[in-house]
Design an enzyme around this catalytic site. Structure first.
Site, PDB file in Angstrom:
ATOM      1  N   CYS A  75      11.504 -27.730   7.091  1.00  0.00           N
ATOM      2  CA  CYS A  75      10.335 -27.156   6.426  1.00  0.00           C
ATOM      3  C   CYS A  75      10.620 -25.730   5.971  1.00  0.00           C
ATOM      4  O   CYS A  75      11.085 -24.896   6.754  1.00  0.00           O
ATOM      5  CB  CYS A  75       9.139 -27.183   7.368  1.00  0.00           C
ATOM      6  N   CYS A  78       8.600 -21.627   7.168  1.00  0.00           N
ATOM      7  CA  CYS A  78       9.029 -20.577   8.081  1.00  0.00           C
ATOM      8  C   CYS A  78      10.552 -20.482   8.061  1.00  0.00           C
ATOM      9  O   CYS A  78      11.243 -21.465   7.784  1.00  0.00           O
ATOM     10  CB  CYS A  78       8.584 -20.871   9.518  1.00  0.00           C
ATOM     11  N   CYS A 152       1.164 -27.305  12.063  1.00  0.00           N
ATOM     12  CA  CYS A 152       1.546 -26.058  11.392  1.00  0.00           C
ATOM     13  C   CYS A 152       1.028 -24.906  12.238  1.00  0.00           C
ATOM     14  O   CYS A 152      -0.122 -24.480  12.086  1.00  0.00           O
ATOM     15  CB  CYS A 152       0.972 -25.989   9.983  1.00  0.00           C
ATOM     16  N   PHE A 280      -6.222  -2.526  -8.762  1.00  0.00           N
ATOM     17  CA  PHE A 280      -5.795  -3.904  -8.468  1.00  0.00           C
ATOM     18  C   PHE A 280      -6.724  -4.452  -7.378  1.00  0.00           C
ATOM     19  O   PHE A 280      -6.288  -4.971  -6.350  1.00  0.00           O
ATOM     20  CB  PHE A 280      -4.337  -3.972  -8.021  1.00  0.00           C
ATOM     21  N   GLU A 300      -9.719  -4.162 -11.927  1.00  0.00           N
ATOM     22  CA  GLU A 300      -8.988  -5.430 -11.735  1.00  0.00           C
ATOM     23  C   GLU A 300      -8.912  -6.148 -13.080  1.00  0.00           C
ATOM     24  O   GLU A 300      -9.851  -6.096 -13.879  1.00  0.00           O
ATOM     25  CB  GLU A 300      -9.729  -6.295 -10.702  1.00  0.00           C
ATOM     26  N   ASP A 348      -3.235  -1.805  -4.492  1.00  0.00           N
ATOM     27  CA  ASP A 348      -2.597  -2.954  -3.847  1.00  0.00           C
ATOM     28  C   ASP A 348      -2.176  -3.940  -4.934  1.00  0.00           C
ATOM     29  O   ASP A 348      -2.844  -4.944  -5.183  1.00  0.00           O
ATOM     30  CB  ASP A 348      -3.572  -3.615  -2.867  1.00  0.00           C
ATOM     31  N   CYS A 374       3.223  -5.894  -0.729  1.00  0.00           N
ATOM     32  CA  CYS A 374       3.884  -7.004  -0.047  1.00  0.00           C
ATOM     33  C   CYS A 374       5.382  -7.011  -0.352  1.00  0.00           C
ATOM     34  O   CYS A 374       6.080  -7.947   0.021  1.00  0.00           O
ATOM     35  CB  CYS A 374       3.252  -8.334  -0.449  1.00  0.00           C
TER      36      CYS A 374
END
Length: 417
Positions: A75, A78, A152, A280, A300, A348, A374
């Protein structure tokens, strides 16, 4: 293909073990630094055959679908379930340290705000209809093969408990064997299911989806390619007491715990401010919470998202004024002259970062900034721009909301002067 015995030197940015061969690095998924392995090697990719020596940081994975011997395939959801928490947390923090160092930013990086199993409220599944059933799971890494999951551990229990229901919904909507996506968000009123990648529904499939959902429990809404098919209950997400109805397939932070941590850091840095901007802004992760203490201007580009934010603000008592603006900040960032009315700004952006907007912020007189990202690499670039404009980075905090992956969220605080 050749088989050889190797010792893993380090962990790469994507979570794969790396050993350095005479002709360059070779990447070995599911291995850890210091391990001696027999691998089957194809070019720069190695597959584990056996272990001669394992790392003391190796632990048993939490999920039967994880790793080279995972049930149904390996999978791709992860990549680091085999790594003990102290080493795992240190690795994620090191990604942020390395990104900042690459841009000459020397500041202590805080300890990782850790994630726990079962917190993921937003999950994007890969799905495909077969002759027998609908497969729902995650793609195997670097493959189109869907690993059908039975469990999961990263996902919210309510999502996992609804896997059979999701299969029924997918089976009613999909008429071919082409793969598609199902984005599932756990909301206060039930699961919000957004199907994308299939052809527009004919009347027959629309009726089938409607009848299927009405026969199930716990489904708030189903949409296909952005169009609502059935909405027994309006999906609602709680943002510290403000109820937001997200549009179909809307972006939300993956976990509520990570979202709250980002907001806490932002509010603590801003302190007592009068007028703020949220750039954002999405559906209002920061704006609607900031509005408890200050006026907010939310910007946005997505029309549906900004309308959801505006509707929530207008229908919640006790908030300071919230103004909204639909604007593509990549093409038309807020200029320094427009920013002069704000005491503080939070931004962000998507993974690409906010380079053009940061150039304008660097020229501005805004006193306090919070940068959320991120992607540590694009964040480091943006922070370097702000530093060159006279901002001082006062803190950097990595936040883990994508458990057992190499992805890490970061919150950086800055002050002018």
């Amino acid at each position: 293909m050749s088989a050889e015995t190797v010792t893993i030197d380090l962990l790469g940015a994507q979570g794969d073990g790396i050993f350095h061969a005479s002709n360059g690095p070779v990447y070995v998924p599911f291995s850890l630094p210091g391990e001696t392995l027999a691998i089957a090697r194809v070019k720069d990719h190695g597959t584990i055959l056996s272990y001669s020596e394992t790392s003391p940081d190796r632990i048993a994975p939490a999920c039967r679908h994880f790793g080279p011997d995972g049930k149904g395939g390996s999978c791709g959801g992860c990549s680091l379930q085999h790594m003990a928490k102290p080493a795992y947390s240190a690795f994620k923090r090191s990604l942020v340290v390395a990104a900042l160092k690459s841009k000459g930013i020397d500041i202590p990086v805080g300890e990782l705000v850790e994630a726990e199993p079962g917190e993921r409220r937003r999950v994007v599944f890969a799905a495909r209809r077969t002759e027998k059933e609908v497969l729902i799971g995650f793609n195997q890494a670097e493959s189109h093969h869907i690993v059908p999951i039975e469990e999961c551990p990263i996902s919210a229990p309510g999502i996992v408990a609804s896997l059979d229901a999701l299969k029924k919904i997918g089976g009613a909507a999909a008429t071919t064997a082409e793969p598609f996506r199902m984005t599932v968000i756990e909301t206060l009123s039930g699961l919000d299911v957004a199907i994308e990648g299939i052809k527009a529904l004919a009347d027959k499939e629309r009726r089938a989806v409607t009848e299927t959902v009405l026969a199930l429990r716990g489904i708030a809404r189903v949409s296909v390619n952005g169009e609502i098919v059935i909405e027994p209950r309006k999906p609602l997400i709680d943002m510290s007491g403000v109820a937001v109805a997200p549009p179909p397939g809307a972006f939300t932070q993956a976990t509520a715990a990570a979202e709250e941590a980002m907001v806490r850091l932002t509010l603590a840095h801003f302190g007592k401010v009068k007028r703020t901007a949220d750039l954002f802004a999405g559906i209002g992760t920061f704006a609607l919470r900031l509005a408890r203490v200050a006026q907010v201007h939310a910007v946005e580009s997505d029309e549906k998202a900004i309308k959801a934010l505006d509707h929530a603000a207008r229908n919640t008592q006790g908030l300071k004024p919230v103004s909204v603006e639909r604007r593509d900040l990549f093409r038309r960032p807020l200029m320094a002259s427009e920013l002069k009315t704000f005491d503080a700004v939070v931004f962000d952006p998507p993974r690409a970062g906010a380079e053009e907007q940061c150039k304008e912020l660097a020229r501005s007189v805004v006193k306090k900034i919070v940068a959320v990202s991120c992607n540590p690499l694009s964040l480091a670039r943006d922070l370097a721009i702000l530093k060159a404009g006279g901002y001082r980075v006062t803190s950097v905090t990595p936040i883990d909301q994508f458990l057992w992956t190499s992805h890490v969220e970061v919150v950086a605080t800055l002050t002018k002067g």
